[in-house]
Design an enzyme around this catalytic site. Sequence first.
Site, PDB file in Angstrom:
ATOM      1  N   LYS A   7      -2.468  -8.228   3.572  1.00 12.67           N
ATOM      2  CA  LYS A   7      -2.784  -6.990   2.872  1.00 12.67           C
ATOM      3  C   LYS A   7      -1.460  -6.233   2.748  1.00 12.67           C
ATOM      4  O   LYS A   7      -0.783  -6.026   3.767  1.00 12.67           O
ATOM      5  CB  LYS A   7      -3.786  -6.219   3.732  1.00 12.67           C
ATOM      6  CG  LYS A   7      -4.041  -4.786   3.351  1.00 12.67           C
ATOM      7  CD  LYS A   7      -5.182  -4.228   4.206  1.00 12.67           C
ATOM      8  CE  LYS A   7      -5.435  -2.768   3.931  1.00 12.67           C
ATOM      9  NZ  LYS A   7      -6.787  -2.353   4.375  1.00 12.67           N
TER      10      LYS A   7
ATOM     11  N   GLU B  10     -15.319  -4.971   2.302  1.00 16.86           N
ATOM     12  CA  GLU B  10     -14.603  -4.614   3.537  1.00 16.86           C
ATOM     13  C   GLU B  10     -15.149  -3.285   4.054  1.00 16.86           C
ATOM     14  O   GLU B  10     -14.913  -2.236   3.453  1.00 16.86           O
ATOM     15  CB  GLU B  10     -13.099  -4.502   3.251  1.00 16.86           C
ATOM     16  CG  GLU B  10     -12.295  -4.038   4.469  1.00 16.86           C
ATOM     17  CD  GLU B  10     -10.841  -3.713   4.133  1.00 16.86           C
ATOM     18  OE1 GLU B  10     -10.309  -4.232   3.141  1.00 16.86           O
ATOM     19  OE2 GLU B  10     -10.241  -2.922   4.882  1.00 16.86           O
TER      20      GLU B  10
ATOM     21  N   ARG C 101     -14.148   3.157  10.435  1.00 16.71           N
ATOM     22  CA  ARG C 101     -13.668   4.545  10.510  1.00 16.71           C
ATOM     23  C   ARG C 101     -14.779   5.506  10.879  1.00 16.71           C
ATOM     24  O   ARG C 101     -14.510   6.694  11.076  1.00 16.71           O
ATOM     25  CB  ARG C 101     -13.122   4.976   9.155  1.00 16.71           C
ATOM     26  CG  ARG C 101     -11.900   4.222   8.693  1.00 16.71           C
ATOM     27  CD  ARG C 101     -11.358   4.949   7.483  1.00 16.71           C
ATOM     28  NE  ARG C 101     -10.303   4.212   6.835  1.00 16.71           N
ATOM     29  CZ  ARG C 101      -9.535   4.742   5.895  1.00 16.71           C
ATOM     30  NH1 ARG C 101      -9.729   5.989   5.520  1.00 16.71           N
ATOM     31  NH2 ARG C 101      -8.593   4.034   5.332  1.00 16.71           N
TER      32      ARG C 101
HETATM   33  O1  LIG Z   1      -8.989   1.681   6.728  1.00 17.91           O
HETATM   34  C1  LIG Z   1      -8.271   0.689   6.690  1.00 17.91           C
HETATM   35  O2  LIG Z   1      -8.502  -0.300   7.349  1.00 17.91           O
HETATM   36  C2  LIG Z   1      -7.066   0.617   5.917  1.00 17.91           C
HETATM   37  O3  LIG Z   1      -6.262  -0.162   6.235  1.00 17.91           O
HETATM   38  C3  LIG Z   1      -6.793   1.453   4.798  1.00 17.91           C
HETATM   39  C4  LIG Z   1      -7.629   1.262   3.551  1.00 17.91           C
HETATM   40  O4  LIG Z   1      -7.687  -0.060   3.146  1.00 17.91           O
HETATM   41  C5  LIG Z   1      -7.007   2.092   2.489  1.00 17.91           C
HETATM   42  O5  LIG Z   1      -6.854   3.395   2.979  1.00 17.91           O
HETATM   43  C6  LIG Z   1      -7.775   2.139   1.225  1.00 17.91           C
HETATM   44  O6  LIG Z   1      -7.007   2.866   0.312  1.00 17.91           O
HETATM   45  P1  LIG Z   1      -7.591   3.635  -0.936  1.00 17.91           P
HETATM   46  O7  LIG Z   1      -8.163   2.608  -1.867  1.00 17.91           O
HETATM   47  O8  LIG Z   1      -6.443   4.364  -1.488  1.00 17.91           O
HETATM   48  O9  LIG Z   1      -8.669   4.557  -0.398  1.00 17.91           O
END
Ligand SMILES: O=C(O)C(=O)C[C@H](O)[C@H](O)COP(=O)(O)O
Length: 206
Positions: free
Chosen positions: A132, A45, A49
């Site tokens: 999710k 994925e 960002r």
């Molecule tokens: O950016 C996106 O599309 C999101 O929806 C959030 C990410 O999936 C999470 O921020 C991952 O979380 P961590 O594994 O804690 O880094």
Amino acid sequence: MTKPVDGIRTIMTMAPVIPVIVVEEIAHAVPLAQALVAGGLPCLEVTLRTACAIDAIKAMSRVEGAFVGAGTVLNEAQLAAVQEAGARFIVSPGLTPSLGKAIIGSGIPFLPGVATATEIMLGLDMGLDHFKFFPAEASGGLPALKALAGPFTQASFCPTGGITASTAPGWLSHPQVPCVGGSWVAPAGLPDVARITAMAQHAASL
Ligand SMILES: O=C(O)C(=O)C[C@H](O)[C@H](O)COP(=O)(O)O
């Protein structure tokens, strides 16, 4: 009611962990994808960002064995851009009726983010039953997911947000959790291929 989107179940069962990837520099994209795939995590994925995310989706899609999707998809313009780049599935941190309708209409597998019963019900109304669970730890962790999963036995979840190599097994032991998502397997910066491959191997064995 719209027909459920085919395919997301297959994607969620390719491996127990879907790496959540933030590509800061395009030069990192291919070695990172190669390391993750070599370790046994084919489903990637790539979050929208960063400025190079679309180029990263294109580049990683060409890595043998990689199955690349787009994360952080928030609107229809982004949907069009990631499909053009070759994304094979869509992940969103949330679910709006307009985005849900557009993605379902496009036929691409879709994993929308939910954190409440009302959001799950919105998804079910749209014909979606794979979600999710985001942000997983901040929304109450595994006890919250267990409570939410109770009334929605037809739903499956990919918890994401705050999950680590040591907490993933607990989540994966839930019968409605075929996989988890996490960035721990894909740390930022120039990929340390040996280290990432080893982390991916461990994640793939969970
Ligand atoms: O950016 C996106 O599309 C999101 O929806 C959030 C990410 O999936 C999470 O921020 C991952 O979380 P961590 O594994 O804690 O880094």
